[in-house]
Design a protein around this motif. Structure first.
Motif, PDB file in Angstrom:
ATOM      1  N   HIS A 121      -9.678   5.065  -0.749  1.00 18.16           N
ATOM      2  CA  HIS A 121      -8.573   5.942  -1.177  1.00 18.16           C
ATOM      3  C   HIS A 121      -7.610   6.189  -0.016  1.00 18.16           C
ATOM      4  O   HIS A 121      -6.379   6.172  -0.214  1.00 18.16           O
ATOM      5  CB  HIS A 121      -9.148   7.264  -1.683  1.00 18.16           C
ATOM      6  N   GLN A 122      -8.130   6.396   1.165  1.00 15.73           N
ATOM      7  CA  GLN A 122      -7.275   6.613   2.332  1.00 15.73           C
ATOM      8  C   GLN A 122      -6.409   5.394   2.626  1.00 15.73           C
ATOM      9  O   GLN A 122      -5.230   5.518   2.960  1.00 15.73           O
ATOM     10  CB  GLN A 122      -8.148   6.922   3.560  1.00 15.73           C
ATOM     11  N   LEU A 123      -6.992   4.212   2.510  1.00 15.86           N
ATOM     12  CA  LEU A 123      -6.220   2.994   2.729  1.00 15.86           C
ATOM     13  C   LEU A 123      -5.097   2.862   1.701  1.00 15.86           C
ATOM     14  O   LEU A 123      -3.976   2.452   2.024  1.00 15.86           O
ATOM     15  CB  LEU A 123      -7.135   1.772   2.654  1.00 15.86           C
ATOM     16  N   ALA A 124      -5.402   3.219   0.470  1.00 14.27           N
ATOM     17  CA  ALA A 124      -4.385   3.094  -0.586  1.00 14.27           C
ATOM     18  C   ALA A 124      -3.224   4.062  -0.374  1.00 14.27           C
ATOM     19  O   ALA A 124      -2.120   3.829  -0.870  1.00 14.27           O
ATOM     20  CB  ALA A 124      -5.028   3.338  -1.956  1.00 14.27           C
ATOM     21  N   GLN A 125      -3.465   5.131   0.366  1.00 13.75           N
ATOM     22  CA  GLN A 125      -2.438   6.155   0.549  1.00 13.75           C
ATOM     23  C   GLN A 125      -1.591   5.939   1.807  1.00 13.75           C
ATOM     24  O   GLN A 125      -0.698   6.736   2.086  1.00 13.75           O
ATOM     25  CB  GLN A 125      -3.104   7.542   0.635  1.00 13.75           C
ATOM     26  N   THR A 126      -1.877   4.903   2.574  1.00 13.39           N
ATOM     27  CA  THR A 126      -1.157   4.726   3.839  1.00 13.39           C
ATOM     28  C   THR A 126       0.268   4.236   3.642  1.00 13.39           C
ATOM     29  O   THR A 126       1.103   4.363   4.540  1.00 13.39           O
ATOM     30  CB  THR A 126      -1.897   3.724   4.736  1.00 13.39           C
ATOM     31  N   GLY A 127       0.548   3.621   2.494  1.00 17.01           N
ATOM     32  CA  GLY A 127       1.902   3.122   2.238  1.00 17.01           C
ATOM     33  C   GLY A 127       2.197   1.806   2.937  1.00 17.01           C
ATOM     34  O   GLY A 127       3.370   1.427   3.060  1.00 17.01           O
ATOM     35  N   GLN A 128       1.170   1.108   3.417  1.00 23.61           N
ATOM     36  CA  GLN A 128       1.374  -0.166   4.125  1.00 23.61           C
ATOM     37  C   GLN A 128       0.699  -1.308   3.377  1.00 23.61           C
ATOM     38  O   GLN A 128       0.021  -1.109   2.361  1.00 23.61           O
ATOM     39  CB  GLN A 128       0.811  -0.044   5.551  1.00 23.61           C
ATOM     40  N   GLU A 129       0.868  -2.499   3.924  1.00 20.86           N
ATOM     41  CA  GLU A 129       0.279  -3.689   3.321  1.00 20.86           C
ATOM     42  C   GLU A 129      -1.227  -3.703   3.568  1.00 20.86           C
ATOM     43  O   GLU A 129      -1.680  -3.516   4.702  1.00 20.86           O
ATOM     44  CB  GLU A 129       0.910  -4.938   3.929  1.00 20.86           C
ATOM     45  N   VAL A 130      -1.984  -3.934   2.519  1.00 21.38           N
ATOM     46  CA  VAL A 130      -3.436  -4.066   2.620  1.00 21.38           C
ATOM     47  C   VAL A 130      -3.829  -5.385   1.975  1.00 21.38           C
ATOM     48  O   VAL A 130      -3.455  -5.648   0.821  1.00 21.38           O
ATOM     49  CB  VAL A 130      -4.166  -2.900   1.930  1.00 21.38           C
ATOM     50  N   VAL A 131      -4.556  -6.211   2.719  1.00 19.05           N
ATOM     51  CA  VAL A 131      -5.002  -7.506   2.214  1.00 19.05           C
ATOM     52  C   VAL A 131      -6.518  -7.474   2.101  1.00 19.05           C
ATOM     53  O   VAL A 131      -7.215  -7.225   3.098  1.00 19.05           O
ATOM     54  CB  VAL A 131      -4.558  -8.652   3.139  1.00 19.05           C
ATOM     55  N   VAL A 132      -7.021  -7.686   0.911  1.00 19.81           N
ATOM     56  CA  VAL A 132      -8.460  -7.787   0.704  1.00 19.81           C
ATOM     57  C   VAL A 132      -8.820  -9.266   0.719  1.00 19.81           C
ATOM     58  O   VAL A 132      -8.343 -10.040  -0.129  1.00 19.81           O
ATOM     59  CB  VAL A 132      -8.880  -7.138  -0.633  1.00 19.81           C
ATOM     60  N   LEU A 133      -9.636  -9.657   1.690  1.00 19.48           N
ATOM     61  CA  LEU A 133     -10.037 -11.054   1.835  1.00 19.48           C
ATOM     62  C   LEU A 133     -11.464 -11.200   1.311  1.00 19.48           C
ATOM     63  O   LEU A 133     -12.427 -10.797   1.951  1.00 19.48           O
ATOM     64  CB  LEU A 133      -9.961 -11.466   3.310  1.00 19.48           C
TER      65      LEU A 133
END
Length: 399
Positions: A121-133
């Protein structure tokens, strides 16, 4: 015995203060000179070890690590991204990944299912690019409503983008995929490289905080051995190289936080404490004073135990303290009787009387009167008490 630094071993009083026969420690300069070869050898070994450590490449054997040069590593991808001007580094905690994302970095997450729901949830709220590998068997909850599936395509299958995503279009083709992603009903989600009915090898979706989530279902496209296959390199570089900084976070390699990793302590504190310890140790070696060896010291006069007993008795007589004298006689007798009879130190008055009566044949009342009776009224009575106590002690035989 004495360890004084100014006492002459012989005690003849002829040696002046500060002479060579005094027991003193070596001067700091002398000690340093004596240990100089060993210190020089230790310093040389330390320099060689540090030079070897600093000049040796730090590589890893952990799969998908960015410093792993082996086929299952991703060092080649990290170097390609660096050539594109991207600052690539690895982090070992979810907090560090979230903090880096909040600072504007793209976060690549492996084994995302090992993260807690709060961390996702914290990662989703950062407003930046997130890549799940890698999405197979992983949990994407709290990050997106897209769901991983086990639908796969073999490496002999060429997957076409079949979407308008520019990264997928640039990649052009993928050689199969292990695992895929179901878009579900996620608004704004885009699926590329379809593997099955409604499942895709690559998908994007907006995050709750305003960033974009990119899921590459098969992590092997980023490895050293597969990076040159089909459009793997193009897809990986374009999906991960969207900002000037990228942090690589393998959630399965998370290190437990210790006291030095807490944000309450500045990062330079361990180095400062180490330097402080070295400085204190060096100061103790240079300024500390070594004790000299133990030497025997001649006593000015030898006083025998009998003389002290006689002297103490005369003092009691001169002071007229029959009470203390009687107590001393009775206490000494009771102590010796208890030891000879094998009684423990915790034995009470009754146990001592019974044991002494059995051993001597005296009535217990007579022994009690001798050991615990009233204070003698005069010196004659005190002398009679001493005689009775000596007689009692002589008639008690040890067990």
């Amino acid at each position: 015995m004495s360890a004084s630094a100014t006492t002459s071993p012989k005690g003849d009083g002829t040696a002046p203060a500060g002479s060579a026969d005094q027991v003193v420690g070596a001067r700091p300069g002398e000690r340093l000179q004596r240990w100089r070869p060993f210190l020089a050898a230790g310093a040389l070994l330390l320099l060689v070890a540090l030079a070897t450590f600093w000049t040796s490449p730090q590589s890893s054997k952990v799969p998908y690590a960015i410093n792993n040069p082996h086929p299952e590593g991703t060092q080649a991808l990290a170097e390609l991204l660096r050539d594109q001007g991207v600052d690539v580094s690895a982090v070992t905690s979810a907090d560090a990944a979230v903090t880096s994302a909040a600072d504007g970095a793209t976060v690549v997450v492996l084994n995302v299912g090992d993260l807690s729901s709060f961390d996702r949830h914290q990662l989703a709220q950062t407003g930046q690019e997130v890549v799940v590998l890698g999405s197979l068997y992983e949990d994407l909850a709290q990050l997106t409503d897209m769901t991983p599936t086990g639908v796969s395509a073999s490496t002999n299958t060429t997957l076409e983008p079949e979407c308008t995503d520019p990264d997928a279009v640039a990649a052009a083709a993928l050689a199969g995929s292990t695992g895929s992603v179901d878009l579900g009903d996620v608004e704004g989600a885009v699926g590329c490289f379809p593997v099955g009915d409604g499942t895709y090898a690559y998908a994007t979706a907006p995050l709750a905080g305003g960033g974009t989530l990119r899921v590459i279902a098969d992590p092997r496209i980023a490895t050293n051995e597969n990076l040159t296959t089909q459009g793997n390199a193009a897809l990986a570089i374009r999906a991960m190289g969207r900002s000037d900084r990228l942090v690589w976070f393998d959630a399965s390699q998370t290190l437990a936080l210790n006291v030095w990793d807490t944000p309450l302590l500045p990062p330079w504190l361990p180095a400062l404490m180490l330097l402080g310890g070295v400085a204190v140790t060096a100061l103790a070696l240079v300024r500390g004073r070594r004790f000299g060896r133990l030497v025997s010291e001649d006593l000015p006069v030898v006083v025998h135990a009998t003389e002290t007993a006689v002297g103490r008795g005369r003092l009691y007589r001169r002071a007229g303290d029959r009470d203390r004298a009687a107590q001393a006689l009775r206490a000494g007798t009771a102590l010796r009787l208890g030891r000879s009879l094998g009684l423990p130190a915790s034995a009470g008055r009754g146990e001592l009387l019974q044991a002494a009566a059995r051993a001597s044949g005296w009535p217990a009342a007579a022994i009690d009167h001798a050991l615990y009776g009233p204070t003698p009224a005069d010196d004659h009575a005190l002398a009679d008490l001493a005689v009775r106590l000596e007689q009692l002690e002589s008639e008690v035989h040890p067990r």
